[in-house]
Design an enzyme around this catalytic site. Structure first.
Site, PDB file in Angstrom:
ATOM      1  N   THR B 182       0.903  -1.148   0.000  1.00 34.88           N
ATOM      2  CA  THR B 182       0.000   0.000   0.000  1.00 34.88           C
ATOM      3  C   THR B 182       0.903   1.149   0.000  1.00 34.88           C
ATOM      4  O   THR B 182       1.207   1.728   1.021  1.00 34.88           O
ATOM      5  CB  THR B 182      -0.833   0.187   1.238  1.00 34.88           C
ATOM      6  OG1 THR B 182      -1.657  -0.912   1.360  1.00 34.88           O
ATOM      7  CG2 THR B 182      -1.725   1.407   1.128  1.00 34.88           C
ATOM      8  N   GLU B 262       3.589  -1.046  10.346  1.00 34.06           N
ATOM      9  CA  GLU B 262       2.638  -0.913  11.458  1.00 34.06           C
ATOM     10  C   GLU B 262       3.018  -1.780  12.648  1.00 34.06           C
ATOM     11  O   GLU B 262       3.050  -3.005  12.574  1.00 34.06           O
ATOM     12  CB  GLU B 262       1.241  -1.273  10.978  1.00 34.06           C
ATOM     13  CG  GLU B 262       0.637  -0.172  10.108  1.00 34.06           C
ATOM     14  CD  GLU B 262      -0.641  -0.592   9.414  1.00 34.06           C
ATOM     15  OE1 GLU B 262      -0.919  -1.795   9.352  1.00 34.06           O
ATOM     16  OE2 GLU B 262      -1.347   0.307   8.925  1.00 34.06           O
ATOM     17  N   ASN B 384      -4.736  -2.407  13.236  1.00 37.37           N
ATOM     18  CA  ASN B 384      -5.587  -2.922  12.173  1.00 37.37           C
ATOM     19  C   ASN B 384      -6.927  -3.450  12.636  1.00 37.37           C
ATOM     20  O   ASN B 384      -7.805  -3.742  11.825  1.00 37.37           O
ATOM     21  CB  ASN B 384      -4.834  -3.967  11.363  1.00 37.37           C
ATOM     22  CG  ASN B 384      -3.798  -3.288  10.499  1.00 37.37           C
ATOM     23  OD1 ASN B 384      -4.158  -2.492   9.643  1.00 37.37           O
ATOM     24  ND2 ASN B 384      -2.533  -3.556  10.764  1.00 37.37           N
TER      25      ASN B 384
END
Lengths: 389, 389
Positions: B182, B262, B384
């Protein structure tokens, strides 16, 4: 309701001292016949644990087994020549106790990879197990307890048919992925079954049940699913009857595996329908089941359907043909994505139930397949960050 | 040290109101020439966001671009016909402001999938951005800030050569997987570059840098890497010089992406060497990088090499030939697995450094490849589980 539900089988689980916790860690299952039919399905991992190599060779030498010995606490994988010798010595020891050929003893191990198994504990444990064998439900339960690793509950199932029975036990909570799972599973039946039928039936049922679980995308070196038939009922089911019963008991055991997946708070059934073929549907469902992002969203009870679509789009077209503009996605009964654009509001989706159903209609045919996975939680990270240390 | 490091470029980042947080969410990069060469590499996901479709078509119509407009806050993916119209309208609006053709404006979006983009905020934001354009380092930095989603830091890099420069910015922290990430990435250079060279150089460098990052196995619908060339330096590097510089800046940006993944607390370089081919090495490294179990072990600073082996064993033999008995595994310099059995003690491995190096020598050839991933932590799950809610 376990491996002793079928006539002709004795079992037990004992403490051999392989686990630092001191919990039960050695199970023995003995088939008293009259038949000694055995079938097996094993991991397709190229890095194969020594007990898997042993059991595969033993079944190749003859589709028969008098006993299965299973230990937790050590996987006996990546242990080199010593591991190979230890697996063979384990089978020989049990064969000596039972008075059978070593190749009639199958061996299964589960636990940490890369550490030699403690034979000084294992072999005396086998002696203890032999003396403790019984045909009672309690004895079957003890065996199911002794094969647990990070499992939180023992997992057993049985189905009774007209005069014959299949029982089973399973363990596995992580490393559940395509090509079985970190799974040890033993099924027993008192039906009269031909070896070839046993193998074909087991392979087919495993492919549609336990092999459609993808907990964390990690394939084990030790996966083993065995079916033993004693013939003690004297009844010969048709192939279809046998297949139906094996599918039912393996499906039930697989469902329990998902429900006990490491750290899971939601079980997720990903069903792809409207596919061009069952293989295409399975491939797409398996791909979606591998999304960490989706699994985290479900943990957060967030119906984040964009993560279904973005993962679905990674399936190669030659594997699973579909047009993204024809796809519908339904989560827990609410069609949140319809024909390439947003559908019902995500606010309508109730994500609280433990069982989460994600249905993906490809609009490309009539075949379907379901792959089970589970959510990705803090618990999974905690369990797997600290497993060996 | 960013996209304004190369001569001929202006940029900015502004607050258009697309993010609920009120943080900057709209970046504009303008190429003032004299050249307007552009090249692009896009996601291979079959579910493609509207801006990706727009930019791909725009480059197919002619390998040139006057400007790139990038927004965070909405991915404009899975938004149906409305999304397609919105991407085209965005390009047309910017083209009107600059007095160029709409197909000379590329569009990039990142953020939540499945929600229409708020054009009532986006278009006035573009007007604001036009007025704020500048060639300063600060302006380039503002653009890098405006494309952040869950990124914790803006990510910029530049390399200076003899009279010419390449600068770049990138965003991306999750959904980083095979086929880019991404990731939105814009490179700018003032070198004189032919369009065909620009495209070939970008594609080759991306394949060996950002495309060898596998943070969480999830491929995005919006991945875009662009290279714009203004020719303002008047210098024409050789193909090799250009390739070297593009590789260097993309490699540096990719490394920053991994470092900001992340929730990550360790960056993991998985190098497969001794492979029969670079493709085989890359496939094996990519497979190992996808192991949640391994990533959790690294999070726990546990040198659990069994999880390297068990994952390596899932690579099909036709993809990457090797004999498990010939494999060595070295973690942070300690060879813990050697020729099919345990090597040095795991206790010798220091897992505390942020950068974790796992070297897998297949003993099957001389090719090698490195894939970067990161550990799987509680932070990843937290981020998430709650991204859209």
């Amino acid at each position: 309701m376990s491996i002793t539900a079928a006539k002709g089988f004795r079992a037990t689980g004992v403490k051999a001292g392989l686990k630092a916790s001191g919990n039960p860690d050695l199970a023995l299952v003995v088939n008293d016949g009259p038949l000694a039919v055995a079938a097996g399905v094993f991991t397709t991992n190229r890095v194969v644990a020594a007990p898997v190599s042993w059991s595969r060779q033993a079944l190749a030498a003859g589709p028969a087994a008098r006993a299965v010995i299973l230990n937790s606490g050590s996987a006996n994988a990546c242990t080199g020549e010593r591991g190979t010798a230890d697996a063979a010595a384990t089978a020989a020891h049990v064969a000596g106790l039972l008075g059978c050929d070593p190749t009639d003893v199958l061996v299964c191990s589960t636990g940490v990879i890369g550490e030699p198994i403690d034979m000084g504990s294992l072999l005396p444990g086998a002696d203890t197990a032999l003396a403790a064998l019984a045909a009672t439900p309690e004895a079957g339960h003890e065996a199911a307890v002794a094969i647990m690793t990070t499992d939180t509950v023992p997992k057993e199932a049985a189905v009774a048919r007209d005069g014959w029975t299949i029982g089973g036990m399973i363990k596995g909570v992580g490393m559940l992925a395509p090509g079985l799972a970190t799974m040890l599973c033993v099924l027993t039946t008192d039906a009269v079954v031909e070896p070839g039928t046993a193998q074909a039936t087991l392979a087919s049922a495993a492919a549609r049940t336990v092999n459609r679980i993808n907990s964390d995308g990690c394939m084990s070196t030790n996966d083993t699913v065995l079916l033993l038939a004693s013939g003690a009922s004297g009844i010969t089911p048709t192939d279809a009857e046998l297949a139906d019963a094996v599918h039912e008991v393996l499906g039930a055991l697989g469902r329990r595996l998902v429900a006990d997946a490491e750290g899971a708070t939601h079980d997720i059934a990903i069903t792809v329908l409207g596919a061009a073929s069952e293989e295409a549907a399975e491939a797409a469902a398996r791909t979606v089941s591998a999304s960490n992002l989706l699994k985290c969203a479900v943990a957060g009870e967030d119906p984040n359907w964009g993560r279904v679509l973005s993962q679905l789009g990674t399936v190669p077209e030659q594997v699973c043909p579909f047009n993204p503009d024809e796809v519908d996605v339904t989560i827990n009964g609410v069609t949140v994505f319809r024909h390439g654009g947003p559908g019902e509001s995500r606010d309508c989706v109730d994500m609280r139930p433990r069982e989460t159903r994600i249905d993906i209609d490809l609009g490309a045919g009539s075949a379907r397949a379901t792959v089970w996975t589970n959510d990705l939680t803090h618990g999974y990270v905690t369990i797997n960050a600290d497993y060996t240390t």
